[in-house]
Write a protein that holds these residues in place. Sequence first.
Motif, PDB file in Angstrom:
ATOM      1  N   ASN A   1       0.812  -1.215   0.000  1.00 18.12           N
ATOM      2  CA  ASN A   1       0.000   0.000   0.000  1.00 18.12           C
ATOM      3  C   ASN A   1       0.850   1.272   0.000  1.00 18.12           C
ATOM      4  O   ASN A   1       0.308   2.374   0.016  1.00 18.12           O
ATOM      5  N   HIS A   2       2.168   1.112   0.005  1.00 23.97           N
ATOM      6  CA  HIS A   2       3.090   2.254   0.019  1.00 23.97           C
ATOM      7  C   HIS A   2       2.848   3.157   1.224  1.00 23.97           C
ATOM      8  O   HIS A   2       2.911   4.391   1.108  1.00 23.97           O
TER       9      HIS A   2
ATOM     10  N   ALA B   1       4.351   4.401   4.246  1.00 17.84           N
ATOM     11  CA  ALA B   1       5.610   4.552   4.975  1.00 17.84           C
ATOM     12  C   ALA B   1       5.380   4.698   6.471  1.00 17.84           C
ATOM     13  O   ALA B   1       6.159   4.180   7.277  1.00 17.84           O
ATOM     14  N   TYR B   2       4.317   5.391   6.861  1.00 12.86           N
ATOM     15  CA  TYR B   2       4.011   5.581   8.282  1.00 12.86           C
ATOM     16  C   TYR B   2       3.839   4.221   8.967  1.00 12.86           C
ATOM     17  O   TYR B   2       4.495   3.939   9.974  1.00 12.86           O
ATOM     18  N   CYS B   3       2.985   3.366   8.412  1.00 16.63           N
ATOM     19  CA  CYS B   3       2.733   2.049   9.015  1.00 16.63           C
ATOM     20  C   CYS B   3       3.938   1.128   8.863  1.00 16.63           C
ATOM     21  O   CYS B   3       4.241   0.344   9.769  1.00 16.63           O
ATOM     22  N   LEU B   4       4.635   1.214   7.752  1.00 16.82           N
ATOM     23  CA  LEU B   4       5.817   0.392   7.545  1.00 16.82           C
ATOM     24  C   LEU B   4       6.870   0.708   8.606  1.00 16.82           C
ATOM     25  O   LEU B   4       7.441  -0.201   9.223  1.00 16.82           O
ATOM     26  N   HIS B   5       7.108   1.972   8.852  1.00 18.89           N
ATOM     27  CA  HIS B   5       8.068   2.363   9.885  1.00 18.89           C
ATOM     28  C   HIS B   5       7.609   1.856  11.255  1.00 18.89           C
ATOM     29  O   HIS B   5       8.400   1.297  12.026  1.00 18.89           O
ATOM     30  N   MET B   6       6.343   2.042  11.546  1.00 17.66           N
ATOM     31  CA  MET B   6       5.799   1.624  12.838  1.00 17.66           C
ATOM     32  C   MET B   6       5.960   0.117  13.044  1.00 17.66           C
ATOM     33  O   MET B   6       6.437  -0.333  14.089  1.00 17.66           O
TER      34      MET B   6
ATOM     35  N   VAL C   1      -5.292 -10.489  -0.656  1.00 15.25           N
ATOM     36  CA  VAL C   1      -6.374  -9.690  -0.083  1.00 15.25           C
ATOM     37  C   VAL C   1      -6.089  -8.197  -0.255  1.00 15.25           C
ATOM     38  O   VAL C   1      -6.981  -7.427  -0.599  1.00 15.25           O
ATOM     39  N   THR C   2      -4.852  -7.799  -0.043  1.00 13.91           N
ATOM     40  CA  THR C   2      -4.485  -6.385  -0.190  1.00 13.91           C
ATOM     41  C   THR C   2      -4.682  -5.917  -1.631  1.00 13.91           C
ATOM     42  O   THR C   2      -5.147  -4.806  -1.876  1.00 13.91           O
TER      43      THR C   2
ATOM     44  N   ASN D   1      -3.642   1.426   6.886  1.00 14.75           N
ATOM     45  CA  ASN D   1      -2.840   2.009   5.804  1.00 14.75           C
ATOM     46  C   ASN D   1      -3.619   3.115   5.111  1.00 14.75           C
ATOM     47  O   ASN D   1      -3.082   4.198   4.832  1.00 14.75           O
ATOM     48  N   ARG D   2      -4.874   2.863   4.815  1.00 17.34           N
ATOM     49  CA  ARG D   2      -5.686   3.842   4.097  1.00 17.34           C
ATOM     50  C   ARG D   2      -5.942   5.089   4.935  1.00 17.34           C
ATOM     51  O   ARG D   2      -5.925   6.210   4.427  1.00 17.34           O
ATOM     52  N   VAL D   3      -6.174   4.903   6.227  1.00 18.06           N
ATOM     53  CA  VAL D   3      -6.355   6.055   7.111  1.00 18.06           C
ATOM     54  C   VAL D   3      -5.063   6.868   7.161  1.00 18.06           C
ATOM     55  O   VAL D   3      -5.083   8.100   7.040  1.00 18.06           O
ATOM     56  N   ALA D   4      -3.924   6.199   7.344  1.00 18.80           N
ATOM     57  CA  ALA D   4      -2.643   6.908   7.433  1.00 18.80           C
ATOM     58  C   ALA D   4      -2.324   7.656   6.148  1.00 18.80           C
ATOM     59  O   ALA D   4      -1.884   8.815   6.178  1.00 18.80           O
ATOM     60  N   LEU D   5      -2.561   7.012   5.008  1.00 19.64           N
ATOM     61  CA  LEU D   5      -2.292   7.663   3.723  1.00 19.64           C
ATOM     62  C   LEU D   5      -3.236   8.835   3.476  1.00 19.64           C
ATOM     63  O   LEU D   5      -2.813   9.908   3.035  1.00 19.64           O
ATOM     64  N   ALA D   6      -4.506   8.643   3.764  1.00 20.07           N
ATOM     65  CA  ALA D   6      -5.492   9.695   3.517  1.00 20.07           C
ATOM     66  C   ALA D   6      -5.291  10.906   4.418  1.00 20.07           C
ATOM     67  O   ALA D   6      -5.574  12.041   4.011  1.00 20.07           O
ATOM     68  N   THR D   7      -4.784  10.662   5.626  1.00 20.99           N
ATOM     69  CA  THR D   7      -4.614  11.772   6.565  1.00 20.99           C
ATOM     70  C   THR D   7      -3.180  12.306   6.596  1.00 20.99           C
ATOM     71  O   THR D   7      -2.849  13.158   7.412  1.00 20.99           O
TER      72      THR D   7
END
Length: 174
Positions: free
Chosen positions: A69-70, A72-77, A119-120, A158-164
Amino acid sequence: MTTKTTTDTTTNSTGTDVAAAAVAGRPRLDFGKAAGKAFRALIGFDAAAREGLDPALVELIQIRASHLNHCAYCLHMHTSDARKAGESEERLHMVAVWREARHFFTEKEQAALALTEAVTLVADGGVPDDVYAEAAARFDEQELAQVLALICTINTWNRVALATGKVAGTDERR
Protein backbone atom coordinates in the motif's frame (compact mmCIF):
# COMPACT_ATOMS: atom_id res chain seq x y z
CA MET A 1 -6.00 13.45 -6.60
CA THR A 2 -2.32 13.22 -5.73
CA THR A 3 0.41 13.15 -8.33
CA LYS A 4 4.18 12.80 -8.37
CA THR A 5 6.15 15.63 -9.89
CA THR A 6 9.52 15.34 -11.57
CA THR A 7 11.24 16.78 -8.48
CA ASP A 8 9.88 13.83 -6.47
CA THR A 9 7.52 15.88 -4.33
CA THR A 10 3.92 14.82 -3.89
CA THR A 11 1.32 17.36 -4.94
CA ASN A 12 -2.45 17.37 -4.75
CA SER A 13 -4.89 18.38 -7.50
CA THR A 14 -4.40 22.08 -6.71
CA GLY A 15 -0.62 21.80 -7.08
CA THR A 16 0.01 22.03 -3.34
CA ASP A 17 3.06 20.15 -2.05
CA VAL A 18 1.36 17.78 0.42
CA ALA A 19 4.41 17.26 2.67
CA ALA A 20 5.15 20.99 2.69
CA ALA A 21 1.55 21.74 3.64
CA ALA A 22 1.76 19.38 6.60
CA VAL A 23 5.12 20.82 7.66
CA ALA A 24 3.83 24.37 7.17
CA GLY A 25 1.26 23.82 9.90
CA ARG A 26 -1.70 22.74 7.82
CA PRO A 27 -1.99 19.12 8.90
CA ARG A 28 -4.71 16.92 7.59
CA LEU A 29 -7.58 15.56 9.60
CA ASP A 30 -6.87 13.98 12.99
CA PHE A 31 -8.95 10.85 12.38
CA GLY A 32 -8.84 9.75 16.01
CA LYS A 33 -10.35 13.02 17.18
CA ALA A 34 -12.75 13.63 14.32
CA ALA A 35 -14.13 10.08 14.17
CA GLY A 36 -13.50 8.92 17.72
CA LYS A 37 -16.11 6.19 17.74
CA ALA A 38 -14.92 4.74 14.43
CA PHE A 39 -11.28 5.06 15.54
CA ARG A 40 -11.96 3.19 18.80
CA ALA A 41 -13.90 0.52 16.89
CA LEU A 42 -10.94 0.06 14.55
CA ILE A 43 -8.59 -0.26 17.54
CA GLY A 44 -10.93 -2.90 18.98
CA PHE A 45 -11.12 -4.75 15.66
CA ASP A 46 -7.32 -4.68 15.39
CA ALA A 47 -6.90 -6.02 18.94
CA ALA A 48 -9.46 -8.77 18.32
CA ALA A 49 -7.78 -9.73 15.03
CA ARG A 50 -4.41 -10.22 16.77
CA GLU A 51 -5.77 -12.55 19.46
CA GLY A 52 -4.13 -15.94 19.39
CA LEU A 53 -1.74 -15.10 16.54
CA ASP A 54 2.04 -15.28 16.84
CA PRO A 55 3.25 -11.68 17.30
CA ALA A 56 6.02 -12.21 14.71
CA LEU A 57 3.41 -13.31 12.16
CA VAL A 58 1.26 -10.28 13.00
CA GLU A 59 4.15 -7.93 12.22
CA LEU A 60 5.08 -9.76 8.99
CA ILE A 61 1.50 -9.42 7.73
CA GLN A 62 1.36 -5.74 8.66
CA ILE A 63 4.74 -5.04 7.09
CA ARG A 64 3.85 -6.76 3.81
CA ALA A 65 0.50 -5.01 3.46
CA SER A 66 2.16 -1.68 4.25
CA HIS A 67 4.76 -2.34 1.53
CA LEU A 68 2.03 -3.04 -1.01
CA ASN A 69 0.00 0.00 0.00
CA HIS A 70 3.09 2.25 0.02
CA CYS A 71 2.31 3.32 3.57
CA ALA A 72 5.61 4.55 4.98
CA TYR A 73 4.01 5.58 8.28
CA CYS A 74 2.73 2.05 9.01
CA LEU A 75 5.82 0.39 7.55
CA HIS A 76 8.07 2.36 9.89
CA MET A 77 5.80 1.62 12.84
CA HIS A 78 5.59 -2.12 12.23
CA THR A 79 9.23 -2.67 11.37
CA SER A 80 10.11 -0.82 14.59
CA ASP A 81 7.65 -2.97 16.56
CA ALA A 82 9.05 -6.12 14.96
CA ARG A 83 12.62 -5.15 15.91
CA LYS A 84 11.53 -4.46 19.50
CA ALA A 85 9.92 -7.92 19.56
CA GLY A 86 13.20 -9.51 18.45
CA GLU A 87 12.67 -9.87 14.70
CA SER A 88 15.94 -10.13 12.77
CA GLU A 89 17.10 -7.46 10.35
CA GLU A 90 17.63 -10.18 7.74
CA ARG A 91 13.99 -11.23 7.78
CA LEU A 92 12.75 -7.65 7.82
CA HIS A 93 14.77 -6.92 4.70
CA MET A 94 13.39 -10.02 2.99
CA VAL A 95 9.67 -9.45 3.56
CA ALA A 96 9.23 -7.44 0.35
CA VAL A 97 10.91 -10.22 -1.66
CA TRP A 98 9.79 -13.21 0.36
CA ARG A 99 9.01 -15.33 -2.71
CA GLU A 100 12.68 -15.14 -3.73
CA ALA A 101 13.83 -15.68 -0.13
CA ARG A 102 11.44 -18.38 1.06
CA HIS A 103 14.09 -20.01 3.24
CA PHE A 104 13.81 -17.02 5.62
CA PHE A 105 10.14 -17.82 6.33
CA THR A 106 8.20 -20.83 7.54
CA GLU A 107 5.58 -22.40 5.30
CA LYS A 108 2.91 -20.91 7.56
CA GLU A 109 4.43 -17.43 7.22
CA GLN A 110 4.68 -17.85 3.44
CA ALA A 111 1.00 -18.80 3.27
CA ALA A 112 0.09 -15.75 5.36
CA LEU A 113 2.23 -13.45 3.19
CA ALA A 114 0.65 -14.81 0.00
CA LEU A 115 -2.83 -14.33 1.46
CA THR A 116 -1.89 -10.82 2.59
CA GLU A 117 -0.84 -9.95 -0.96
CA ALA A 118 -4.00 -11.42 -2.49
CA VAL A 119 -6.37 -9.69 -0.08
CA THR A 120 -4.49 -6.39 -0.19
CA LEU A 121 -4.46 -6.44 -4.00
CA VAL A 122 -7.93 -8.00 -4.28
CA ALA A 123 -8.94 -5.69 -7.13
CA ASP A 124 -6.17 -7.21 -9.27
CA GLY A 125 -7.90 -10.57 -9.55
CA GLY A 126 -9.52 -11.60 -6.33
CA VAL A 127 -8.07 -14.15 -3.94
CA PRO A 128 -6.88 -17.10 -6.04
CA ASP A 129 -8.13 -20.52 -4.97
CA ASP A 130 -4.59 -21.90 -4.62
CA VAL A 131 -3.54 -19.04 -2.31
CA TYR A 132 -6.61 -19.52 -0.14
CA ALA A 133 -6.19 -23.31 -0.11
CA GLU A 134 -2.56 -23.03 1.00
CA ALA A 135 -3.52 -20.69 3.83
CA ALA A 136 -6.39 -22.98 4.84
CA ALA A 137 -3.96 -25.91 4.91
CA ARG A 138 -1.53 -24.03 7.22
CA PHE A 139 -4.02 -22.46 9.63
CA ASP A 140 -6.99 -23.90 11.45
CA GLU A 141 -10.31 -22.20 10.76
CA GLN A 142 -10.10 -19.80 13.70
CA GLU A 143 -6.49 -18.82 12.93
CA LEU A 144 -7.35 -18.28 9.29
CA ALA A 145 -10.23 -16.01 10.29
CA GLN A 146 -7.87 -14.09 12.60
CA VAL A 147 -5.30 -13.72 9.81
CA LEU A 148 -7.98 -12.47 7.43
CA ALA A 149 -9.24 -10.00 10.04
CA LEU A 150 -5.69 -8.77 10.61
CA ILE A 151 -5.15 -8.26 6.88
CA CYS A 152 -8.36 -6.24 6.80
CA THR A 153 -7.32 -4.09 9.76
CA ILE A 154 -3.86 -3.24 8.45
CA ASN A 155 -5.31 -2.34 5.06
CA THR A 156 -7.74 -0.01 6.82
CA TRP A 157 -4.97 1.52 8.94
CA ASN A 158 -2.84 2.01 5.80
CA ARG A 159 -5.69 3.84 4.10
CA VAL A 160 -6.36 6.05 7.11
CA ALA A 161 -2.64 6.91 7.43
CA LEU A 162 -2.29 7.66 3.72
CA ALA A 163 -5.49 9.69 3.52
CA THR A 164 -4.61 11.77 6.57
CA GLY A 165 -1.00 12.35 5.56
CA LYS A 166 0.74 10.56 8.43
CA VAL A 167 4.52 11.02 8.30
CA ALA A 168 6.85 8.04 8.76
CA GLY A 169 8.76 8.18 12.03
CA THR A 170 6.04 10.02 13.91
CA ASP A 171 4.31 7.12 15.65
CA GLU A 172 1.18 8.70 17.09
CA ARG A 173 -0.40 5.70 18.76
CA ARG A 174 -2.35 6.58 21.82
